[in-house]
Enzyme design. Structure first.
Site, PDB file in Angstrom:
ATOM      1  N   GLY A 475    -124.008  37.976 -28.601  1.00  0.00           N
ATOM      2  CA  GLY A 475    -125.385  37.934 -29.076  1.00  0.00           C
ATOM      3  C   GLY A 475    -125.974  36.572 -28.803  1.00  0.00           C
ATOM      4  N   GLY A 476    -127.207  36.419 -29.249  1.00  0.00           N
ATOM      5  CA  GLY A 476    -127.920  35.180 -28.989  1.00  0.00           C
ATOM      6  C   GLY A 476    -127.211  33.969 -29.554  1.00  0.00           C
ATOM      7  N   VAL A 480    -119.839  38.821 -30.904  1.00  0.00           N
ATOM      8  CA  VAL A 480    -119.720  39.774 -32.001  1.00  0.00           C
ATOM      9  C   VAL A 480    -118.398  40.503 -31.866  1.00  0.00           C
ATOM     10  CG1 VAL A 480    -120.733  41.800 -33.089  1.00  0.00           C
ATOM     11  CG2 VAL A 480    -122.216  40.060 -32.094  1.00  0.00           C
ATOM     12  N   ASP A 565    -137.540  40.121 -32.143  1.00  0.00           N
ATOM     13  CA  ASP A 565    -136.650  40.222 -30.987  1.00  0.00           C
ATOM     14  C   ASP A 565    -136.081  41.626 -30.868  1.00  0.00           C
ATOM     15  OD1 ASP A 565    -135.409  39.368 -28.695  1.00  0.00           O
ATOM     16  OD2 ASP A 565    -133.724  38.422 -29.724  1.00  0.00           O
TER      17      ASP A 565
END
Ligand SMILES: *[C@@H]1O[C@H](CO)[C@@H](O)[C@H](O)[C@H]1NC(C)=O
Ligand SMILES: *[C@@H]1O[C@H](CO)[C@@H](O)[C@H](O)[C@H]1NC(C)=O
Ligand SMILES: *[C@@H]1O[C@H](CO)[C@@H](O)[C@H](O)[C@H]1NC(C)=O
Ligand SMILES: *[C@@H]1O[C@H](CO)[C@@H](O)[C@H](O)[C@H]1NC(C)=O
Ligand SMILES: *[C@@H]1O[C@H](CO)[C@@H](O)[C@H](O)[C@H]1NC(C)=O
Ligand SMILES: *[C@@H]1O[C@H](CO)[C@@H](O)[C@H](O)[C@H]1NC(C)=O
Ligand SMILES: *[C@@H]1O[C@H](CO)[C@@H](O)[C@H](O)[C@H]1NC(C)=O
Ligand SMILES: *[C@@H]1O[C@H](CO)[C@@H](O)[C@H](O)[C@H]1NC(C)=O
Ligand SMILES: *[C@@H]1O[C@H](CO)[C@@H](O)[C@H](O)[C@H]1NC(C)=O
Ligand SMILES: *[C@@H]1O[C@H](CO)[C@@H](O)[C@H](O)[C@H]1NC(C)=O
Length: 758
Positions: A475-476, A480, A565
């Protein structure tokens, strides 16, 4: 306060009498020493060598009673010790003397003994007033070698005042308790209501008593200060000491400079005051005063309550506890305290601890102390004892262990100098207030915080130490992982990457938001499920699900959330192919009256960002609607929206979809792999909704509630969509992406899942 001989109001006749007596006993009043040959008559004084203290007879205000006492020679004289507190002499002709064997006695004119010290059996005794205010009995030839041991000393018999060098505490050999007891009132030095003493039970504490009731608790000594007087850490002119030995336990203080004139006094009004004499202004200044506020009163918030003067009401329950009597708490009466929400589960070993930071440690009178045990062993010991309710370090430097096995009482919040307390809770109550402080105001409102807090060990175990096999994607803000908590519970773990410059704020934001939002469409579960063909019905359900989830975020007037987002990779699918909106790292909470916000920091993902947000940093619910529209078009087409280069619009899904729609060829957009499973009406409806959502101007785009309505009603007559908004960019990439953030396998990405289905 009035001192004889100093008062100036003595009748001349009396003065005359003194002169006669003085000459009769051949007394010279000067000096600091009393010998058997030289008693001290009323009106005479002993003066300590440095002229700091005087000893003699005095009368308190508004009375003619005579007492023998020691006072600071300041103006007005300040009494620090009284001998015959309870037996004043009514006439001004008593005397203080030392017998041939070293016993001090006070006699009245009739030679009746009013008071006497224990006899000492000395050979050649003298009594001397030292310059520290101590009145001592010793052999005349004892020249004061260190360590000094006196046959008798006034410091062993404190009244209401502790002077530097005096011990407040216990001689364990003789079981003598050196304590301070207030005067009854300003004109009566007899023991009053208030006593300050060291309580030896459990971890020894300094306690102020009113009769037999605890009024204020200074708390246990934590190596540097009393836990209940964090201000002591800031004392500049005092040296503090608390001694715990086999034969004595006491508190003592000194000044950094002997020239300071100070005292610690239990006032008859029930306050403990530390005072400093100011030479310049010739007055006592209050250096410290306890109890100092409402939270200082021992039982203010009852068992498991926590007091905070900054809060209103000042009492709340510790995390995991709720008021025993909500009605009383509503009346701001917290003394009946709080009760556990969930019972402890000692047998199954699932209990944990919540850290209550910066507090005054609870009453330690029934606690157990081990001064050598470390904090980890302390925790383990607590867990192994079913009766253990909390633990903490015994020393502020982190060593030692205090274990409580009873209710926790008299906890308060400090902004400075408090200690960490680890309170045992059932697993269910552990997560009650993520990220928030211990100011558990929520306990009364029964808030729906549901996020448990897990320690790193648990997470490491669940994710197989963040193994590659468990990694689901990137992820950003970091990778994960999937994992399993216990047997059943599947979890997704986002690991905040150290190298991610943007991160901690956004991560905290995400956790807070997820904690506040518990909704069927929001991510709680990440499921890796590959190779499933997404037929039209599934896609349609996903579109509807996302719309519902987004509507939930936008609609709640108390907590309007702009996701900012929204994109395929932030939609997670569970086993049942139900979509979950994830990644609230960029989300913003809008107040009720806010509709648009401006940010200088445009973060998000090109391809999904509305033009006004990407170019002007202007975002609102309508920018989320735009992203939703892009998602809808992607789901229908099975293609990812690319950014667009100025020269060619090819690859821009939005422009392509709009062209097809305008040509009346909307169905051509549909992913070829599902073309025979579609419902034409639904597809066209969805396509139109998607195009409406991606219109250039925010005002033209529908709100999510309209979107949900439009998706639900298949025969609604919708206006034609206007030209979609898009903007030129170099390539599809995430803005402000952290370093090497390559798109990893991204199994959680909807677009990829679709592609795999083919
Ligand atoms: C002192 O003692 C005498 C008896 O010797 C007594 O009569 C007198 O009242 C006392 N008080 C004063 C102030 O002298
Ligand atoms: C000391 O002297 C006092 C008075 O002279 C007498 O009552 C007491 O018994 C004596 N004590 C000892 C230990 O000799
Ligand atoms: C207090 O401090 C002074 C020096 O500031 C020192 O001389 C004295 O011995 C100390 N007293 C005690 C009881 O430690
Ligand atoms: C405690 O009291 C005993 C008996 O009175 C005495 O001998 C001893 O010196 C005292 N201890 C201290 C540390 O003062
Ligand atoms: C902490 O303080 C205690 C005494 O208060 C001392 O014995 C211990 O060595 C100290 N530990 C550290 C790590 O400073
Ligand atoms: C103690 O205080 C006196 C008076 O303020 C000052 O003259 C002296 O230098 C001080 N002594 C120390 C050791 O600081
Ligand atoms: C006790 O407090 C009262 C009121 O603040 C003050 O006037 C008095 O001097 C204090 N007494 C002592 C012994 O400090
Ligand atoms: C302990 O665990 C068992 C099995 O999971 C459960 O049935 C039982 O209720 C638990 N005990 C407590 C006190 O929660
Ligand atoms: C987890 O992995 C790291 C390195 O990736 C290693 O240093 C650590 O010891 C491991 N921890 C456990 C509990 O296996
Ligand atoms: C279709 O639209 C009409 C009027 O616009 C409405 O009365 C009817 O209920 C709608 N049918 C469905 C299935 O939604």
């Amino acid at each position: 306060m009035e001192q004889s001989g100093k008062m100036g109001w003595l009748p001349a006749a009396l003065l005359f009498l003194f002169f006669i007596l003085s000459s009769y006993f051949s007394l010279s009043i000067e000096g600091d020493t009393l010998t058997p040959a030289r008693p001290l008559a009323d009106g005479q004084e002993l003066i300590s060598a440095g002229e700091r203290f005087a000893l003699g007879f005095f009368s308190p205000v508004e009375t003619n009673n005579r007492y023998v006492g020691i006072w600071y020679k300041v103006s007005p004289p300040t009494i620090v010790w009284v001998v015959n507190r309870q037996r004043p002499i009514s006439e001004r002709n008593g005397s203080l003397s030392i017998t041939g064997n070293g016993t001090l006695i006070i006699t009245d004119w009739n030679s009746k003994t009013i008071w006497s010290s224990s006899s000492s059996g000395l050979v050649s005794p003298v009594a001397q007033l030292l310059d520290d205010g101590n009145f001592i009995v010793k052999e005349a030839n004892d020249d004061g070698n260190v360590p000094r041991s006196f046959a008798w000393q006034s410091f062993d018999h404190p009244t209401d005042t502790l002077l530097p060098g005096m011990k407040l505490g216990w001689n364990l050999t003789s079981s003598l308790n050196h304590k301070l007891t207030s005067w009854t009132n300003p004109s009566d030095p007899a023991p009053g209501h208030y006593t300050m003493a060291v309580d030896l039970h459990g971890d020894p504490q300094m306690i102020l008593w009113e009769g037999s009731n605890q009024l204020w608790r200074g708390g246990p000594w934590n190596g540097q200060i009393f836990s209940g007087i964090p201000d002591m850490l800031r004392y500049k002119i005092f040296i503090l000491d608390f001694v715990m030995k086999n034969d004595e336990v006491f508190y003592m203080y000194n000044t950094t400079n002997t020239s300071f004139i100070v005292r610690l006094t239990v006032n008859y009004t029930g306050v403990v005051q530390r005072l400093v004499w100011l030479d310049d202004s010739q007055m006592w200044s209050i250096y410290m005063s306890e109890p100092k506020d409402q939270c200082e009163h021992v039982s203010q918030c009852g068992a498991y309550g926590i007091c905070n003067t900054d809060d209103s009401p000042i009492c709340s329950c510790l995390q995991g506890f709720k008021p025993r009597s909500p009605t009383n708490w509503d009346l701001r009466e917290g003394r009946d305290g709080c009760a556990r929400m969930t019972g402890l589960d000692c047998q199954n070993g699932t209990d944990g601890f919540v850290t209550i930071k910066e507090v005054k440690l609870p009453d330690t009178s029934r606690s157990m102390v081990d001064r050598s045990m470390g904090l980890d062993d302390c925790r383990a010991t607590c867990l192994s004892k079913c009766s253990c309710t909390a633990y903490a370090s015994a020393d502020i430097n982190g060593t030692g262990c205090i274990i409580w096995t009873t209710e926790l009482t008299d906890i308060r919040v400090y902004s400075f100098g408090g200690q960490d307390l680890y309170v045992r809770l059932a697993a269910a109550d552990l997560g009650a207030v993520p990220l928030a402080s211990h100011r558990n105001n929520e306990c009364k409102e029964g808030k729906d915080w549901e996020l448990p807090l897990f320690d790193l060990g648990t997470i490491i175990a669940a994710t197989n130490n963040f193994s590659m096999e468990n990694k689901l994607g990137q992820g950003g803000f970091g990778p994960v992982y999937k994992g399993k908590l216990g047997e059943e519970q599947e979890i997704a773990v986002k690991r905040l990457s150290k190298t991610s410059a943007q991160g901690i704020d956004e991560f905290m934001n995400e956790v807070t938001l997820i904690a506040k939002l518990q909704h069927r469409n929001l991510v709680r579960l990440l499921d890796k499920d590959q190779g499933v063909l997404l037929d039209w019905q599934t896609r349609y359900n996903i579109i509807e699900g996302i719309a519902q989830g987004l509507l939930y975020l936008h609609r709640d007037s108390r907590l309007r959330i702009i996701h900012r987002d929204l994109k395929a990779s932030n939609i997670l699918l569970d086993k049942g192919m139900n979509p979950k909106i994830s990644d609230f790292g960029l989300a913003r909470i809008f107040k009720e009256d806010e509709t648009t916000l401006n940010t200088r920091r445009v973060v998000g993902t090109y391809g999904y960002m509305s033009p006004e947000y990407a170019m002007d940093g202007c975002f609102s619910v309508k920018s989320d609607v735009f992203s939703f529209g892009v998602l809808v078009l992607e789901i229908i087409s099975g293609k990812k929206n690319r950014g667009v280069s100025i020269s060619e619009h090819e690859g821009n899904l939005l422009a392509h979809a709009w062209s097809l729609w305008m040509e009346g060829n909307g169905l051509k957009l549909v992913d070829g792999s599902i073309s025979n499973s579609i419902s034409m009406v639904e597809v066209l409806n969805c396509l139109k909704v998607g195009l409406l959502c991606v219109q250039e101007y925010p005002k033209d785009r529908p709100t999510m509630s309209s979107v949900v309505l439009m998706l639900g009603s298949k025969n609604a007559s919708l206006s034609d969509p206007k030209y979609p908004g898009f903007f030129p960019t170099r390539e599809p990439s995430e803005v402000e992406s952290s370093k090497s953030k390559k798109e990893l396998e991204s199994v959680n990405k909807l677009s990829v899942t679709i592609a795999e289905g083919r």
